[in-house]
Design an enzyme around this catalytic site. Structure first.
Site, PDB file in Angstrom:
ATOM      1  N   LYS A  25       7.106   0.587   2.976  1.00 26.26           N
ATOM      2  CA  LYS A  25       6.869  -0.207   4.363  1.00 26.26           C
ATOM      3  C   LYS A  25       7.625  -1.382   4.275  1.00 26.26           C
ATOM      4  O   LYS A  25       8.412  -1.812   3.112  1.00 26.26           O
ATOM      5  CB  LYS A  25       5.237  -0.361   4.042  1.00 26.26           C
ATOM      6  CG  LYS A  25       4.984  -1.485   2.631  1.00 26.26           C
ATOM      7  CD  LYS A  25       5.191  -2.745   2.774  1.00 26.26           C
ATOM      8  CE  LYS A  25       4.811  -3.572   1.517  1.00 26.26           C
ATOM      9  NZ  LYS A  25       5.142  -4.906   1.819  1.00 26.26           N
ATOM     10  N   ASP A 160      -1.530  -2.495  -0.742  1.00 26.30           N
ATOM     11  CA  ASP A 160      -0.776  -2.026  -0.106  1.00 26.30           C
ATOM     12  C   ASP A 160      -1.248  -0.528   0.294  1.00 26.30           C
ATOM     13  O   ASP A 160      -0.480   0.386   1.049  1.00 26.30           O
ATOM     14  CB  ASP A 160       0.664  -1.862  -0.674  1.00 26.30           C
ATOM     15  CG  ASP A 160       1.392  -3.025  -0.411  1.00 26.30           C
ATOM     16  OD1 ASP A 160       1.255  -3.827   0.603  1.00 26.30           O
ATOM     17  OD2 ASP A 160       2.392  -3.298  -1.299  1.00 26.30           O
TER      18      ASP A 160
END
Length: 328
Positions: A25, A160
């Site tokens: 990401k 996350d």
């Protein structure tokens, strides 16, 4: 030699396996909104998933014994703690088994991580691996669990992990447990690794004046929703000043990257130490990545993945205190 952890040997009767990518990401914009009573921080961030990934192979076997979790890892960025009993991949497997995945009798789980993503770079590699383990175990199940149960399990692994599980382009709020899917847009970018950065010291180094919202993440989310132009002033991470104070070598390398490739604007992602720059085309990204490598920085041209999200989260999962992860 692969790194290895074996909890207990078992004799498998039937084995099912699957290999899935675990995508990195990038935080296009990240704000630290404030400090929570539990010691963690509330965030507001726009996260995109990019086409750089680890490869995670999960094998589940029916067994007559009490079960086992085996984790192995190889690749250029593999480290011993990735195969430890308390590692994120092993914890994800344990969370999957608590959900009865892939079946009540499949108690032996073997995980192999082929590491391609740099570690301690703000790219969420460990959380991506954990999310891939959960997704693999759910895929192997005859009856996958409700999406909400998977999100709950991911939230208890770390901040996350829910975004890695959902995928696509997301507005992330709270501790990463409130996710709003945004329209996906194909973006070309280069990720260059300026150094490594430890998350906890960066958050500990935040000053009170840096724990505030300036609206940048919401403006980026609005621009993506309206198919408008992204304002370069809104991109980047509010954690960069703390990361630079905590790690002078990272600060110097970021400065060197920006000096060597001054025609591009480079932004730290998360708590670092990777930085990204947007380009207009894939060819431009390839050229910029080559120039970054020539300047001494590991770099890769990437693009965002505009996949449909796994789900549309409506409310944050409840994170049990004993399972709280760390901030992204």
């Amino acid at each position: 030699m692969p790194l290895r952890y074996r909890a207990r040997d078992v004799e498998p009767f039937a084995t099912r396996h699957i290999a899935l990518p675990a995508y990195a990401k990038v935080n296009l914009a990240l704000e630290v909104v404030g400090r929570r009573a539990d010691g963690f921080h509330d965030l507001c961030s726009v996260v995109v998933i990019v086409d750089w990934h680890d490869l995670v192979t999960v094998r589940c076997a029916d067994s007559a014994g009490p079960g086992s979790v085996v984790v192995t890892a190889d690749g250029a960025t593999a480290q011993p703690d990735m195969a430890a009993p308390g590692g994120l991949a092993a914890r994800a497997a344990a969370a999957g088994r608590e959900l009865g995945l892939p079946s009540a009798t499949a108690t032996a789980v073997s995980i192999h991580l082929h590491k391609r993503l740099p570690v301690a770079a703000g790219l969420g590699g460990g959380s991506a691996d954990a999310a891939a383990v959960l997704r693999a175990m759910a895929t192997l199940a005859a009856e996958p669990p409700p999406t909400g149960d998977l999100l709950q399990a991911a939230a208890e692994l770390g901040s996350d992990a829910p975004a890695a599980l959902v995928g696509g382009t997301l507005l992330l709020e709270g501790r990463g447990d409130r996710l709003t899917p945004l329209p996906g847009r194909l973006l070309h970018l280069v990720i260059a690794v300026a150094g490594s950065s430890a998350t906890a010291p960066v958050y500990a180094a935040l000053r009170d004046t840096e724990r505030r919202s300036d609206g940048r993440a919401q403006r980026v989310a609005t621009a993506l929703t309206a198919a408008g132009e992204l304002d370069p002033a809104d991109l980047g991470s509010a954690l960069e000043p703390a990361a630079a104070r905590t790690n002078l070598e990272l600060a110097a390398r970021l400065s060197a990257l920006r000096h060597a490739l001054a025609e591009q604007t480079w932004y730290l992602t998360g708590s670092g130490g990777a930085a990204f720059a947007l380009t207009a085309t894939a060819a431009a990204a390839d050229q910029l990545a080559a120039r970054a490598r020539a300047a001494g920085f590991p770099a890769r041209a990437c693009r965002t993945l505009t996949v449909a999200p796994l789900c549309t989260p409506r409310s944050p999962p409840t994170i049990r205190s004993r399972d709280r992860g760390r901030d992204p």
